[in-house]
Design a protein around this motif. Structure first.
Motif, short mmCIF file in Angstrom:
data_model
loop_
_atom_site.label_atom_id
_atom_site.label_comp_id
_atom_site.label_asym_id
_atom_site.label_seq_id
_atom_site.Cartn_x
_atom_site.Cartn_y
_atom_site.Cartn_z
N VAL A 283 -54.64 13.81 50.97
CA VAL A 283 -54.25 12.38 51.00
C VAL A 283 -52.93 12.07 50.57
O VAL A 283 -51.89 11.53 51.10
N ILE A 284 -52.74 12.24 49.26
CA ILE A 284 -51.60 12.11 48.54
C ILE A 284 -50.29 12.89 48.97
O ILE A 284 -49.08 12.36 49.21
N ALA A 285 -50.81 14.22 49.13
CA ALA A 285 -49.63 14.91 49.71
C ALA A 285 -49.12 14.32 51.19
O ALA A 285 -47.89 14.39 51.35
N ALA A 286 -50.11 14.19 52.19
CA ALA A 286 -49.77 13.57 53.62
C ALA A 286 -48.83 12.57 53.27
O ALA A 286 -47.84 12.19 54.14
N VAL A 287 -49.22 11.21 52.51
CA VAL A 287 -48.61 10.12 52.26
C VAL A 287 -47.12 10.65 51.83
O VAL A 287 -46.22 10.04 52.47
N LEU A 288 -47.05 11.34 50.86
CA LEU A 288 -45.62 11.74 50.27
C LEU A 288 -44.90 12.58 51.45
O LEU A 288 -43.73 12.06 51.46
N ILE A 289 -45.51 13.31 52.25
CA ILE A 289 -44.52 13.83 53.33
C ILE A 289 -44.23 12.89 54.31
O ILE A 289 -43.23 12.89 54.84
N ALA A 290 -45.25 11.96 54.57
CA ALA A 290 -44.78 10.96 55.53
C ALA A 290 -43.74 9.88 55.18
O ALA A 290 -42.71 9.63 55.88
N LEU A 291 -43.75 9.70 53.68
CA LEU A 291 -42.67 8.90 53.36
C LEU A 291 -41.41 9.72 53.23
O LEU A 291 -40.41 9.06 53.55
N VAL A 292 -41.44 10.84 52.88
CA VAL A 292 -40.07 11.65 52.94
C VAL A 292 -39.53 11.65 54.36
O VAL A 292 -38.58 11.73 54.66
N ALA A 293 -40.55 12.34 55.24
CA ALA A 293 -40.07 12.45 56.64
C ALA A 293 -39.51 11.12 57.15
O ALA A 293 -38.58 11.06 58.11
N GLY A 294 -40.24 10.05 56.95
CA GLY A 294 -39.83 8.94 57.48
C GLY A 294 -38.34 8.12 57.00
O GLY A 294 -37.66 7.57 57.66
N THR A 295 -38.03 8.49 55.51
CA THR A 295 -36.87 8.00 55.02
C THR A 295 -35.65 9.03 55.39
O THR A 295 -34.41 8.49 55.11
N SER A 296 -36.14 10.34 55.61
CA SER A 296 -34.94 11.37 55.90
C SER A 296 -34.22 11.24 57.37
O SER A 296 -33.29 11.73 57.49
N THR A 297 -35.02 10.62 58.35
CA THR A 297 -34.22 10.33 59.80
C THR A 297 -33.11 9.51 59.55
O THR A 297 -33.57 8.37 59.16
N THR A 298 -32.17 9.81 60.11
CA THR A 298 -31.29 8.88 60.23
C THR A 298 -30.91 8.38 61.64
O THR A 298 -30.97 9.17 62.62
N SER A 299 -30.61 7.09 61.93
CA SER A 299 -30.30 6.49 63.14
C SER A 299 -28.85 6.77 63.75
O SER A 299 -27.79 6.38 62.88
N THR A 300 -28.79 6.92 64.93
CA THR A 300 -27.45 7.06 65.35
C THR A 300 -26.96 6.03 66.22
O THR A 300 -26.78 6.19 67.59
N TYR A 301 -27.05 4.81 65.90
CA TYR A 301 -26.60 3.80 66.83
C TYR A 301 -25.45 3.81 67.04
O TYR A 301 -24.37 3.26 66.46
#
Length: 105
Positions: free
Chosen positions: A87-105
């Motif tokens: 669970v901790i690994a999944a949360v960390l992966i989700a946090l890293v994946a969520g912060t690494s995406t960049t928006s191109t607006y």
């Protein structure tokens, strides 16, 4: 001197089981099958009971019953630890994946 007849078995003293032996094995099995949070309880109680049985000098029995619950408690505790780590690994992966995406607006 008289000897007992052939096939006669001498009665022997069987010590009473540890008072918590049944409780420990039930908690261990339930911790293994239904609710893994009971595993650490069986693990700790089983360890204490095994020490009491070993220190009793043969006055307390039920070592195999307590040992079965103790081992089930160890296995359930390992399952709980692995689940928490996943669970901790999944949360960390989700946090890293969520912060690494960049928006191109």
């Amino acid at each position: 001197m008289t000897y007992p007849p052939p096939g006669y078995q001498q009665p022997y003293f069987q010590p009473p089981d540890h008072p918590q032996a049944t409780t420990i094995v039930i908690l261990g099995v339930l911790g293994l099958v239904l609710c893994q949070l009971l595993g650490p309880v069986a693990f700790v109680m089983g360890g204490r009971a095994l020490k009491e049985i070993d220190n009793s000098g043969g006055a307390i029995g039920g070592r195999s019953t307590v040992l079965a619950g103790y081992i089930c408690g160890i296995i359930a505790t390992v399952i709980v630890v692995i689940a928490i780590l996943v669970v901790i690994a999944a949360v960390l992966i989700a946090l890293v994946a969520g912060t690494s995406t960049t928006s191109t607006y």
